[in-house]
Design a protein around this motif. Structure first.
Motif, mmCIF file in Angstrom:
data_model
loop_
_atom_site.group_PDB
_atom_site.id
_atom_site.type_symbol
_atom_site.label_atom_id
_atom_site.label_comp_id
_atom_site.label_asym_id
_atom_site.label_seq_id
_atom_site.Cartn_x
_atom_site.Cartn_y
_atom_site.Cartn_z
ATOM 1 N N ALA A 1 33.690 42.924 31.541
ATOM 2 C CA ALA A 1 34.476 43.189 32.746
ATOM 3 C C ALA A 1 35.194 44.523 32.578
ATOM 4 O O ALA A 1 35.422 44.984 31.457
ATOM 5 C CB ALA A 1 35.484 42.067 32.977
ATOM 6 N N ALA A 2 35.544 45.128 33.695
ATOM 7 C CA ALA A 2 36.302 46.381 33.644
ATOM 8 C C ALA A 2 37.069 46.576 34.938
ATOM 9 O O ALA A 2 36.625 46.154 36.003
ATOM 10 C CB ALA A 2 35.366 47.563 33.406
ATOM 11 N N ASN A 3 38.197 47.237 34.819
ATOM 12 C CA ASN A 3 38.972 47.639 35.984
ATOM 13 C C ASN A 3 38.551 49.062 36.333
ATOM 14 O O ASN A 3 38.734 49.977 35.520
ATOM 15 C CB ASN A 3 40.465 47.593 35.662
ATOM 16 C CG ASN A 3 41.329 47.933 36.849
ATOM 17 O OD1 ASN A 3 40.890 48.587 37.798
ATOM 18 N ND2 ASN A 3 42.582 47.499 36.808
ATOM 19 N N PRO A 4 37.978 49.290 37.517
ATOM 20 C CA PRO A 4 37.536 50.637 37.885
ATOM 21 C C PRO A 4 38.629 51.691 37.753
ATOM 22 O O PRO A 4 38.349 52.850 37.466
ATOM 23 C CB PRO A 4 37.091 50.480 39.341
ATOM 24 C CG PRO A 4 36.719 49.037 39.464
ATOM 25 C CD PRO A 4 37.674 48.300 38.559
ATOM 26 N N LYS B 1 34.804 34.990 37.869
ATOM 27 C CA LYS B 1 36.178 35.420 37.616
ATOM 28 C C LYS B 1 37.139 34.233 37.636
ATOM 29 O O LYS B 1 38.054 34.153 36.809
ATOM 30 C CB LYS B 1 36.588 36.474 38.646
ATOM 31 C CG LYS B 1 35.909 37.813 38.422
ATOM 32 C CD LYS B 1 36.160 38.791 39.540
ATOM 33 C CE LYS B 1 37.565 39.298 39.548
ATOM 34 N NZ LYS B 1 37.762 40.426 40.496
ATOM 35 N N ASN B 2 36.911 33.312 38.543
ATOM 36 C CA ASN B 2 37.755 32.133 38.624
ATOM 37 C C ASN B 2 37.604 31.269 37.362
ATOM 38 O O ASN B 2 38.598 30.847 36.766
ATOM 39 C CB ASN B 2 37.416 31.327 39.878
ATOM 40 C CG ASN B 2 38.321 30.133 40.052
ATOM 41 O OD1 ASN B 2 39.549 30.258 40.001
ATOM 42 N ND2 ASN B 2 37.733 28.964 40.241
ATOM 43 N N PRO C 1 41.485 38.758 35.838
ATOM 44 C CA PRO C 1 42.386 39.302 36.865
ATOM 45 C C PRO C 1 41.621 39.903 38.046
ATOM 46 O O PRO C 1 40.519 40.430 37.892
ATOM 47 C CB PRO C 1 43.165 40.382 36.110
ATOM 48 C CG PRO C 1 43.083 39.983 34.671
ATOM 49 C CD PRO C 1 41.742 39.324 34.514
ATOM 50 N N GLU C 2 42.241 39.844 39.199
ATOM 51 C CA GLU C 2 41.612 40.281 40.449
ATOM 52 C C GLU C 2 41.165 41.738 40.407
ATOM 53 O O GLU C 2 40.147 42.111 40.996
ATOM 54 C CB GLU C 2 42.582 40.063 41.619
ATOM 55 C CG GLU C 2 41.994 40.367 42.982
ATOM 56 C CD GLU C 2 40.784 39.501 43.325
ATOM 57 O OE1 GLU C 2 39.863 40.034 43.994
ATOM 58 O OE2 GLU C 2 40.752 38.323 42.926
ATOM 59 N N SER C 3 41.902 42.598 39.715
ATOM 60 C CA SER C 3 41.589 44.027 39.701
ATOM 61 C C SER C 3 40.338 44.369 38.887
ATOM 62 O O SER C 3 39.842 45.488 38.947
ATOM 63 C CB SER C 3 42.780 44.827 39.156
ATOM 64 O OG SER C 3 43.086 44.399 37.840
#
Length: 196
Positions: free
Chosen positions: A85-88, A134-135, A140-142
């Motif tokens: 996962a990654a936050n853009p 994700k759930n 995290p949502e981001s």
């Protein structure tokens, strides 16, 4: 002294995306090495945007499989999953290009080749419901789920190898474009790589 390498590394030429594994589990030391290989990968300005959720408990893996597309049911037999996962916003965005995807790809490729060296086969997938993944994993949502990789020790049974060979032929997995189709010297459409 001539240090030119004249052949591809065996780990590149022999890598296969198998779907049949043995029941052998992956040791904690192997998990550590796989994660370290990903961690050592380069990234834009060393931002290191990739984060990983590692799954090895069968009940948790089965739960995650419920979020997979039906064509990825083969993953239930894997020894483990690496969810990347990654936050853009944790990486560069230049001229409309999100570098987090490239940087995550570099990290995953590093992990895949480390696994290959260790005799572990990896298979990446993108067929899953991101919201559900994700759930289930409390991401995290981001963050975006970039890729999920299943891995294990490949089965060498006659059935498994026969099925793999048939699938490879059917889907032409060994086909690669010739160099003259993918590379030019100096300009797009310039002299073909093979002509020099």
């Amino acid at each position: 002294m001539d240090n030119e390498i004249t052949s591809l590394a065996m780990e590149i030429t022999e890598r296969k995306s198998v779907v049949n594994w043995t029941l052998q589990t992956v040791s904690d030391e192997a998990w550590r090495l796989l994660l370290e290989a990903a961690r050592q990968a380069p990234s834009s300005w060393n931002h290191q945007p990739a984060r990983y959720i590692l799954l090895k408990e069968k009940n948790r893996m089965k739960q995650l499989c419920s979020a997979f597309h039906r064509t990825n049911k083969w993953a239930e037999k894997a020894a483990g999953f690496v969810v990347q996962a990654a936050n853009p916003d944790d990486d560069d965005r230049v001229s409309g290009k999100d570098y987090y995807l490239y940087d995550c790809g570099l990290a995953m490729m590093s992990l895949v080749y480390q696994a290959q060296i260790m005799g572990i086969s990896c298979r990446q997938m993108i067929g899953w419901d991101e919201k559900e993944v994700k759930n289930l994993l409390q991401v995290p949502e981001s963050y975006r789920i970039v890729v999920i990789t299943a891995f294990g020790y490949p089965s060498s049974s006659v059935f498994s190898t026969g099925m793999e060979a048939a699938k490879r032929r059917l889907t032409q997995q060994d086909k690669r474009y010739k160099p003259e189709h993918i590379a030019f010297w100096h300009t797009w459409g310039g002299e073909s790589f093979e002509n020099c």
